[in-house]
Motif scaffolding. Structure first.
Motif, short mmCIF file in Angstrom:
data_model
loop_
_atom_site.label_atom_id
_atom_site.label_comp_id
_atom_site.label_asym_id
_atom_site.label_seq_id
_atom_site.Cartn_x
_atom_site.Cartn_y
_atom_site.Cartn_z
N THR A 179 0.84 -1.21 -0.05
CA THR A 179 0.04 0.04 -0.11
C THR A 179 0.80 1.13 0.07
OG1 THR A 179 0.06 0.43 2.40
CG2 THR A 179 -1.64 -1.17 1.38
N GLY A 180 0.28 2.36 -0.74
CA GLY A 180 1.03 3.69 -0.50
C GLY A 180 0.07 4.76 -0.57
N PRO A 181 0.41 5.92 -0.32
CA PRO A 181 -0.54 6.96 -0.34
C PRO A 181 -1.11 6.98 -1.78
CG PRO A 181 1.82 7.66 0.33
CD PRO A 181 1.76 6.26 0.00
N ALA A 182 -2.54 7.36 -1.49
CA ALA A 182 -3.49 7.27 -2.47
C ALA A 182 -2.87 8.28 -3.74
CB ALA A 182 -4.83 7.89 -2.21
N SER A 183 -2.33 9.38 -3.60
CA SER A 183 -1.93 10.43 -4.53
C SER A 183 -0.87 9.51 -5.51
CB SER A 183 -1.24 11.63 -3.92
OG SER A 183 -0.23 10.90 -2.84
N SER A 184 0.29 9.09 -4.79
CA SER A 184 1.25 8.03 -5.56
C SER A 184 0.49 6.96 -6.38
CB SER A 184 2.09 7.42 -4.69
OG SER A 184 2.84 8.94 -4.11
N VAL A 185 -0.33 6.08 -5.46
CA VAL A 185 -0.82 4.55 -5.95
C VAL A 185 -1.74 4.95 -7.21
CG1 VAL A 185 -2.10 2.64 -5.52
CG2 VAL A 185 -0.27 3.62 -4.01
N ALA B 187 -15.25 -1.58 -8.11
CA ALA B 187 -16.17 -1.23 -7.07
C ALA B 187 -15.93 -1.48 -5.59
CB ALA B 187 -17.49 -1.80 -7.38
N GLU B 188 -15.38 -2.85 -5.35
CA GLU B 188 -15.45 -3.25 -4.08
C GLU B 188 -13.76 -2.85 -3.60
OE1 GLU B 188 -15.81 -5.62 -6.32
OE2 GLU B 188 -14.14 -7.06 -5.89
N GLY B 189 -13.22 -1.99 -4.24
CA GLY B 189 -11.71 -1.37 -4.06
C GLY B 189 -10.93 -2.45 -4.68
N GLY B 190 -9.86 -2.08 -4.87
CA GLY B 190 -8.72 -2.56 -5.82
C GLY B 190 -8.77 -2.36 -7.31
N TYR B 191 -7.54 -2.86 -8.04
CA TYR B 191 -7.46 -2.43 -9.41
C TYR B 191 -7.33 -3.81 -9.98
CZ TYR B 191 -6.30 2.54 -8.14
OH TYR B 191 -6.77 3.64 -7.51
N THR B 192 -7.61 -3.69 -11.31
CA THR B 192 -7.37 -4.88 -12.18
C THR B 192 -7.01 -4.32 -13.66
OG1 THR B 192 -9.74 -4.66 -13.21
CG2 THR B 192 -9.40 -6.37 -11.62
N VAL B 193 -6.01 -5.04 -14.36
CA VAL B 193 -5.61 -4.88 -15.59
C VAL B 193 -5.99 -5.81 -16.66
CG1 VAL B 193 -3.41 -3.86 -14.92
CG2 VAL B 193 -3.53 -6.06 -15.11
N ASN B 194 -6.22 -5.20 -17.74
CA ASN B 194 -6.52 -6.46 -18.92
C ASN B 194 -5.30 -7.60 -18.97
OD1 ASN B 194 -6.63 -7.53 -21.29
ND2 ASN B 194 -7.34 -5.86 -22.56
N CYS B 195 -5.83 -8.72 -18.82
CA CYS B 195 -4.71 -9.73 -18.74
C CYS B 195 -3.83 -9.70 -20.09
CB CYS B 195 -5.52 -11.23 -18.70
SG CYS B 195 -6.34 -11.35 -17.04
N ASP B 196 -4.47 -9.33 -21.03
CA ASP B 196 -3.65 -9.51 -22.37
C ASP B 196 -2.35 -8.55 -22.40
OD1 ASP B 196 -6.64 -9.52 -24.24
OD2 ASP B 196 -5.69 -11.00 -23.19
N LEU B 197 -2.66 -7.42 -21.47
CA LEU B 197 -1.43 -6.55 -21.54
C LEU B 197 -0.45 -6.97 -20.26
CD1 LEU B 197 -3.43 -3.23 -21.55
CD2 LEU B 197 -2.63 -4.72 -23.49
N VAL B 198 -0.66 -8.01 -19.60
CA VAL B 198 0.16 -7.88 -18.26
C VAL B 198 1.51 -8.07 -18.72
CG1 VAL B 198 0.81 -10.02 -16.36
CG2 VAL B 198 -1.67 -9.02 -16.79
N MET B 199 1.88 -9.07 -19.86
CA MET B 199 3.38 -9.19 -20.26
C MET B 199 4.17 -7.99 -20.45
SD MET B 199 3.15 -12.05 -19.00
CE MET B 199 4.88 -12.56 -19.31
N PHE C 236 -1.63 -3.63 -5.53
CA PHE C 236 -1.08 -2.48 -4.78
C PHE C 236 -2.63 -1.70 -4.43
CE2 PHE C 236 3.20 -2.29 -5.85
CZ PHE C 236 3.21 -2.76 -7.27
N ARG C 237 -2.25 -1.25 -3.54
CA ARG C 237 -3.62 -0.62 -2.72
C ARG C 237 -3.48 0.81 -2.27
NH1 ARG C 237 -5.74 -4.04 -4.19
NH2 ARG C 237 -7.38 -5.59 -3.49
N GLU C 238 -4.32 1.48 -2.34
CA GLU C 238 -4.18 3.00 -1.71
C GLU C 238 -4.50 2.95 -0.42
OE1 GLU C 238 -6.65 5.66 -3.69
OE2 GLU C 238 -6.06 4.98 -5.91
N LEU C 239 -3.64 3.60 0.64
CA LEU C 239 -3.98 3.56 1.73
C LEU C 239 -3.51 5.19 2.38
CD1 LEU C 239 -5.05 2.33 4.42
CD2 LEU C 239 -2.82 1.21 4.91
N ASP C 240 -4.41 5.71 2.82
CA ASP C 240 -3.86 7.02 3.54
C ASP C 240 -3.95 7.27 5.21
OD1 ASP C 240 -4.93 9.00 0.66
OD2 ASP C 240 -3.17 8.62 1.23
#
Ligand code: RX0
Length: 339
Positions: free
Chosen positions: A231-237, A250-262, A299-303
């Motif tokens: 976790t890091g400050p919301a401004s940075s994350v 919605a329930e917090g947390g981030y996802t990426v398009n699996c095709d772009l992961v590499m 990664f999560r935002e946490l202030d």
């Protein structure tokens, strides 16, 4: 002295994230509990037999029964500990606590108020704080300090290995009094703690790919075995997430398009004289749910409000990549490449 850690499944929100915990026993005859060994706190608590079964989280976990232990020493002082997720309340008791075969007479808390959220999601019963005495509620001497004062450890340090591949390799290992060469390669590099009785260091920068974008002036960073994510400050994350094309759920947390992961860049943490990169393999959780692939970013935002914050927290995802030794003798934290 080794404590084999277990670990459970993973899904998006932190409360379902990877949980690492190990077994201890309390009382005579031994009552067994699973606890998180948490460098982010410094008290031991387990659910109490006197916790009303109306608290689902008590009902579904192992509970300490003082009346069944003939080494129990009555205390009764009120206790409350505050976590980011809410607080746990109860009262103090004293009994023999055994960690990795080492018995100590320990003051701990019997939890009688255990919030359903998040504890109904806990695969463990309680928390064993591995923090400094300065961080202990009610000035209670922490378990590791009691073990050190017995003079049984070769080194006054403890080390943590967290498995990166829980399906195929055991969850992890806690070593009291040294390190386990089976779980790391190369040498350790050390960072001094800030010397305020916390497992906290000054990080020198956070880079995305080749660019050092965050924490360029230095920033407080906690190395926390009791957190799943980073976790890091919301401004940075939030900027970091935009850069890697992650979208917030919605329930917090981030996802990426699996095709772009590499093609995702490494995120590198500059600690002491070393750079510690996490590749997309380290920070993306690739799961198939109901036949579709979901790629969650850990990664999560946490202030946190001052004085605790602003702070970065390097949790299990970081420790799984970098085997970590917590050195109480020299007040420093060492990292080596995890196996
Ligand atoms: C690596 O294993 C992680 C263990 C799970 C931690 C956790 O994910 C959890 C999940 C389900 C049920 C309960 C708890 C949990 C809740 C409180 C204490 C211990 C475990 C926590 C969820 C809330 C945010 N978080 C912390 O603040 C944690 C931060 C840490 N330092 C503690 O003090 C509180 C982590």
């Amino acid at each position: 002295i080794r404590e084999t850690l277990k670990e459970t499944g993973v899904t998006p929100a932190e409360v379902f994230a990877t949980q690492y915990f190990g077994e201890i026993s309390i009382g005579t005859p031994a009552q067994v509990f699973n606890v998180v060994f948490d460098t982010g706190s410094a008290n031991l608590w387990v659910p109490s037999q006197s916790c009303s079964p109306l608290y689902t989280a008590c009902f579904t976990h192992n509970r300490y029964d003082a009346s069944k232990s003939h080494t129990h020493i009555q205390n009764g002082t009120g206790f409350s500990i505050q976590y980011a997720s809410g607080n746990v309340r109860g009262f103090l008791s004293e009994d023999i606590v055994v960690v990795s075969g080492i018995p100590v007479v320990q003051v701990f808390a019997e939890a009688t108020v255990l919030p359903a959220i998040p504890f109904i999601f806990a695969k463990f019963d309680g928390v064993l704080g591995m923090g400094y005495p300065e961080a202990a509620i009610d000035g209670i001497t922490p378990v590791f300090d009691r073990i050190m004062s017995q003079g049984v450890l070769k080194e006054n340090s403890f080390s943590v290995y967290y498995s990166r591949d829980p399906e195929h390799i055991p969850g992890g290992e806690l070593v009291l009094g040294g390190t386990d060469p089976n779980y790391y390669m190369g040498s350790f590099h050390y960072v001094s703690t800030k010397g305020e009785g916390k497992w906290e260091v000054i990080m020198k920068g956070v880079s995305v790919g080749e660019e050092t974008l965050f924490c360029t002036e230095g920033c407080n960073t906690m190395i926390d075995t009791g957190s799943s994510y980073i976790t890091g400050p919301a401004s940075s994350v939030s900027i970091l997430m935009k850069m890697i094309g992650a979208v917030e759920l919605a329930e917090g947390g981030y996802t990426v398009n699996c095709d772009l992961v590499m093609s995702l860049p490494s995120v590198t943490f500059h600690l002491g004289d070393q750079e510690y990169p996490l590749t997309q393999e380290d920070y993306v959780l690739w799961q198939s749910q109901f036949g579709e692939d979901i790629c969650t970013v850990t990664f999560r935002e946490l202030d946190l409000p001052p004085p605790a914050g602003p702070v970065w927290i390097l949790g299990a995802k970081f420790i799984a990549r970098y085997y970590t030794v917590f050195d109480r003798k020299n007040n420093r934290i060492g990292f080596a490449q995890a196996v």
